[in-house]
Scaffold this motif. Structure first.
Motif, PDB file in Angstrom:
ATOM      1  N   LYS A 273      52.116  45.127  52.621  1.00 45.75           N
ATOM      2  CA  LYS A 273      51.170  45.295  51.484  1.00 45.75           C
ATOM      3  C   LYS A 273      51.447  46.630  50.738  1.00 45.75           C
ATOM      4  O   LYS A 273      51.248  46.385  49.377  1.00 45.75           O
ATOM      5  CB  LYS A 273      49.707  45.024  52.085  1.00 45.75           C
ATOM      6  CG  LYS A 273      49.513  43.668  52.355  1.00 45.75           C
ATOM      7  CD  LYS A 273      47.935  43.665  53.047  1.00 45.75           C
ATOM      8  CE  LYS A 273      47.714  42.355  53.398  1.00 45.75           C
ATOM      9  NZ  LYS A 273      46.279  42.097  53.998  1.00 45.75           N
TER      10      LYS A 273
ATOM     11  N   SER B 124      55.702  44.144  38.350  1.00 48.11           N
ATOM     12  CA  SER B 124      56.091  42.978  39.126  1.00 48.11           C
ATOM     13  C   SER B 124      56.481  43.264  40.511  1.00 48.11           C
ATOM     14  O   SER B 124      56.219  44.313  40.889  1.00 48.11           O
ATOM     15  CB  SER B 124      57.270  42.198  38.503  1.00 48.11           C
ATOM     16  OG  SER B 124      58.494  42.808  38.525  1.00 48.11           O
ATOM     17  N   ARG B 125      56.635  42.272  41.336  1.00 47.45           N
ATOM     18  CA  ARG B 125      57.197  42.337  42.522  1.00 47.45           C
ATOM     19  C   ARG B 125      58.652  41.694  42.988  1.00 47.45           C
ATOM     20  O   ARG B 125      58.984  40.930  43.551  1.00 47.45           O
ATOM     21  CB  ARG B 125      56.191  41.723  43.700  1.00 47.45           C
ATOM     22  CG  ARG B 125      54.729  42.247  43.616  1.00 47.45           C
ATOM     23  CD  ARG B 125      53.926  41.666  44.381  1.00 47.45           C
ATOM     24  NE  ARG B 125      52.350  42.165  43.938  1.00 47.45           N
ATOM     25  CZ  ARG B 125      51.266  41.682  44.666  1.00 47.45           C
ATOM     26  NH1 ARG B 125      51.443  40.551  45.658  1.00 47.45           N
ATOM     27  NH2 ARG B 125      50.370  42.181  44.443  1.00 47.45           N
TER      28      ARG B 125
ATOM     29  N   LEU C  31      55.310  47.975  44.386  1.00 42.23           N
ATOM     30  CA  LEU C  31      56.238  47.421  43.384  1.00 42.23           C
ATOM     31  C   LEU C  31      55.544  47.104  42.020  1.00 42.23           C
ATOM     32  O   LEU C  31      56.070  47.065  40.929  1.00 42.23           O
ATOM     33  CB  LEU C  31      56.873  46.235  43.858  1.00 42.23           C
ATOM     34  CG  LEU C  31      57.865  46.429  45.116  1.00 42.23           C
ATOM     35  CD1 LEU C  31      58.326  44.984  45.859  1.00 42.23           C
ATOM     36  CD2 LEU C  31      59.188  47.040  44.760  1.00 42.23           C
ATOM     37  N   GLU C  32      54.289  46.575  42.342  1.00 44.75           N
ATOM     38  CA  GLU C  32      53.321  46.231  41.033  1.00 44.75           C
ATOM     39  C   GLU C  32      53.355  47.409  40.188  1.00 44.75           C
ATOM     40  O   GLU C  32      53.254  47.239  38.977  1.00 44.75           O
ATOM     41  CB  GLU C  32      52.505  45.408  41.452  1.00 44.75           C
ATOM     42  CG  GLU C  32      51.297  44.628  40.496  1.00 44.75           C
ATOM     43  CD  GLU C  32      52.132  43.456  39.773  1.00 44.75           C
ATOM     44  OE1 GLU C  32      52.060  43.638  38.701  1.00 44.75           O
ATOM     45  OE2 GLU C  32      52.742  42.713  40.670  1.00 44.75           O
TER      46      GLU C  32
ATOM     47  N   GLN D  67      54.288  45.818  48.317  1.00 40.04           N
ATOM     48  CA  GLN D  67      53.854  45.282  47.245  1.00 40.04           C
ATOM     49  C   GLN D  67      53.181  45.805  46.187  1.00 40.04           C
ATOM     50  O   GLN D  67      53.263  45.573  44.978  1.00 40.04           O
ATOM     51  CB  GLN D  67      53.146  43.923  47.830  1.00 40.04           C
ATOM     52  CG  GLN D  67      53.952  43.286  48.718  1.00 40.04           C
ATOM     53  CD  GLN D  67      54.978  42.403  47.890  1.00 40.04           C
ATOM     54  OE1 GLN D  67      54.856  41.652  47.092  1.00 40.04           O
ATOM     55  NE2 GLN D  67      56.189  42.665  48.111  1.00 40.04           N
TER      56      GLN D  67
ATOM     57  N   HIS E 111      50.954  54.837  46.006  1.00 43.28           N
ATOM     58  CA  HIS E 111      50.763  53.953  47.067  1.00 43.28           C
ATOM     59  C   HIS E 111      51.805  54.057  48.379  1.00 43.28           C
ATOM     60  O   HIS E 111      51.824  53.495  49.329  1.00 43.28           O
ATOM     61  CB  HIS E 111      51.441  52.566  46.515  1.00 43.28           C
ATOM     62  CG  HIS E 111      50.401  52.095  45.562  1.00 43.28           C
ATOM     63  ND1 HIS E 111      49.295  51.133  45.948  1.00 43.28           N
ATOM     64  CD2 HIS E 111      50.421  51.778  44.239  1.00 43.28           C
ATOM     65  CE1 HIS E 111      48.768  51.028  44.727  1.00 43.28           C
ATOM     66  NE2 HIS E 111      49.227  51.015  43.701  1.00 43.28           N
TER      67      HIS E 111
ATOM     68  N   TRP F  31      59.827  44.585  52.807  1.00 44.62           N
ATOM     69  CA  TRP F  31      59.453  44.227  51.494  1.00 44.62           C
ATOM     70  C   TRP F  31      58.000  43.502  51.435  1.00 44.62           C
ATOM     71  O   TRP F  31      57.312  44.051  50.407  1.00 44.62           O
ATOM     72  CB  TRP F  31      60.542  43.201  50.912  1.00 44.62           C
ATOM     73  CG  TRP F  31      60.334  42.954  49.563  1.00 44.62           C
ATOM     74  CD1 TRP F  31      60.603  43.504  48.361  1.00 44.62           C
ATOM     75  CD2 TRP F  31      59.657  41.766  49.116  1.00 44.62           C
ATOM     76  NE1 TRP F  31      60.283  42.667  47.226  1.00 44.62           N
ATOM     77  CE2 TRP F  31      59.607  41.478  47.503  1.00 44.62           C
ATOM     78  CE3 TRP F  31      59.139  40.493  49.977  1.00 44.62           C
ATOM     79  CZ2 TRP F  31      59.058  40.637  47.037  1.00 44.62           C
ATOM     80  CZ3 TRP F  31      58.475  39.440  49.016  1.00 44.62           C
ATOM     81  CH2 TRP F  31      58.501  39.248  47.567  1.00 44.62           C
ATOM     82  N   ASP F  32      57.857  42.627  52.308  1.00 46.21           N
ATOM     83  CA  ASP F  32      56.473  42.199  52.129  1.00 46.21           C
ATOM     84  C   ASP F  32      55.344  42.901  52.531  1.00 46.21           C
ATOM     85  O   ASP F  32      54.185  42.623  52.705  1.00 46.21           O
ATOM     86  CB  ASP F  32      56.477  40.823  53.021  1.00 46.21           C
ATOM     87  CG  ASP F  32      56.949  41.029  54.338  1.00 46.21           C
ATOM     88  OD1 ASP F  32      57.295  41.955  54.929  1.00 46.21           O
ATOM     89  OD2 ASP F  32      57.063  39.987  55.027  1.00 46.21           O
TER      90      ASP F  32
END
Length: 142
Positions: A37, A49-50, A43-44, A40, A122, A34-35
């Motif tokens: 890059k 949002s994340r 998600l944005e 992230q 992405h 999830w973390d």
């Protein structure tokens, strides 16, 4: 067929092991923390949002929460009644387990959403990789 991405919390050894086991047994799915890059940024672009959530990007759909649980368990070949029961358990226990294990509450986001073009951009490189390490990279200290 486009490779599916399973977005999971890689900060917990139990979830890393579960993600590794699931992706080893299910063709065409790779686990991505999830973390990471690129996740992230995805998600944005997808949600503005994340959200901290269990997510499966499959084809042109983004499954979140119980839908991710159901789709992964079904792809593992579990019986429909068992899948339904585990989805209910996730729906009921996800928030408290998230606070206890992850130290944060999972996002109040559940269902299947169309993959936006901005978010898809992405994921292009991630979908080309055949294996994404599930293990945490060592952190270098100064």
């Amino acid at each position: 067929m486009t490779q599916s991405l399973l977005v999971y919390d890689g900060s917990n050894p139990m979830f890393r092991a579960a993600a590794e086991a699931a992706t080893r047994q299910v063709d065409g799915v790779v686990a991505v923390r999830w973390d990471a890059k690129p996740i992230q940024a995805f998600l944005e672009a997808q949600f503005d949002s994340r959200p901290f959530a269990f997510i499966l990007v499959e084809g042109e759909s983004v499954h979140v929460g119980t839908e991710t649980v159901g789709r992964i368990l079904s792809r593992l070949g579990l019986a429909d009644p068992l899948v339904a029961g585990l989805k209910r358990a996730y729906a009921a226990g996800g928030a408290p387990v998230g606070r206890l294990i992850h130290g944060r509450t999972i996002a109040d986001l559940d269902g299947t959403f169309p993959l936006s073009a901005a978010a898809a951009s992405h994921l292009t490189d991630l979908r080309q990789v055949q294996e994404i390490p599930v293990e945490e990279a060592p952190i270098e200290e100064d």
